[in-house]
Motif scaffolding. Structure first.
Motif, PDB file in Angstrom:
ATOM      1  N   CYS A  61      45.904  37.720  42.159  1.00  0.00           N
ATOM      2  CA  CYS A  61      45.424  38.141  43.282  1.00  0.00           C
ATOM      3  C   CYS A  61      45.044  36.924  44.006  1.00  0.00           C
ATOM      4  O   CYS A  61      44.403  37.405  45.422  1.00  0.00           O
ATOM      5  CB  CYS A  61      44.004  39.202  43.018  1.00  0.00           C
ATOM      6  N   GLY A  62      44.939  35.884  43.724  1.00  0.00           N
ATOM      7  CA  GLY A  62      44.766  34.661  44.571  1.00  0.00           C
ATOM      8  C   GLY A  62      43.091  34.517  44.705  1.00  0.00           C
ATOM      9  O   GLY A  62      42.710  34.148  45.723  1.00  0.00           O
ATOM     10  N   THR A  63      42.267  35.017  43.669  1.00  0.00           N
ATOM     11  CA  THR A  63      41.027  35.171  43.783  1.00  0.00           C
ATOM     12  C   THR A  63      40.126  34.627  42.492  1.00  0.00           C
ATOM     13  O   THR A  63      40.838  34.164  41.708  1.00  0.00           O
ATOM     14  CB  THR A  63      40.464  36.608  44.207  1.00  0.00           C
ATOM     15  N   SER A  64      38.846  34.246  42.588  1.00  0.00           N
ATOM     16  CA  SER A  64      38.160  33.688  41.529  1.00  0.00           C
ATOM     17  C   SER A  64      37.932  34.927  40.628  1.00  0.00           C
ATOM     18  O   SER A  64      38.010  35.905  40.807  1.00  0.00           O
ATOM     19  CB  SER A  64      36.947  33.376  41.904  1.00  0.00           C
ATOM     20  N   VAL A  65      37.688  34.538  39.277  1.00  0.00           N
ATOM     21  CA  VAL A  65      37.258  35.675  38.316  1.00  0.00           C
ATOM     22  C   VAL A  65      36.174  36.528  38.754  1.00  0.00           C
ATOM     23  O   VAL A  65      36.186  37.695  38.584  1.00  0.00           O
ATOM     24  CB  VAL A  65      37.204  35.079  36.826  1.00  0.00           C
TER      25      VAL A  65
END
Length: 62
Positions: free
Chosen positions: A25-29
């Motif tokens: 998703c191109g995001t942080s955990v």
């Protein structure tokens, strides 16, 4: 909106899967988990509203 801290102890395999999903998703955990929790909360509230609406408009028994 105020921000609070939530600390979780999770299995290493689960964390690895979360990292994979977050990367896709191109995001942080952290952002991925928060977004998932918010979506789940919205789904619950929406279902409750639909159920209440259906009960309100239901034909009276008989």
């Amino acid at each position: 909106m105020a921000s609070r801290v939530l600390s979780l102890r999770i299995d290493a395999d689960l964390l690895d899967r979360l990292r994979d999903h977050a990367a896709k998703c191109g995001t942080s955990v952290q952002d991925y988990v928060v977004r998932t929790l918010v979506r789940d909360d919205f789904d619950e509230r929406f279902k409750t509203a639909v159920d209440e609406t259906e009960r309100f408009y239901a034909a009276p028994p008989g």
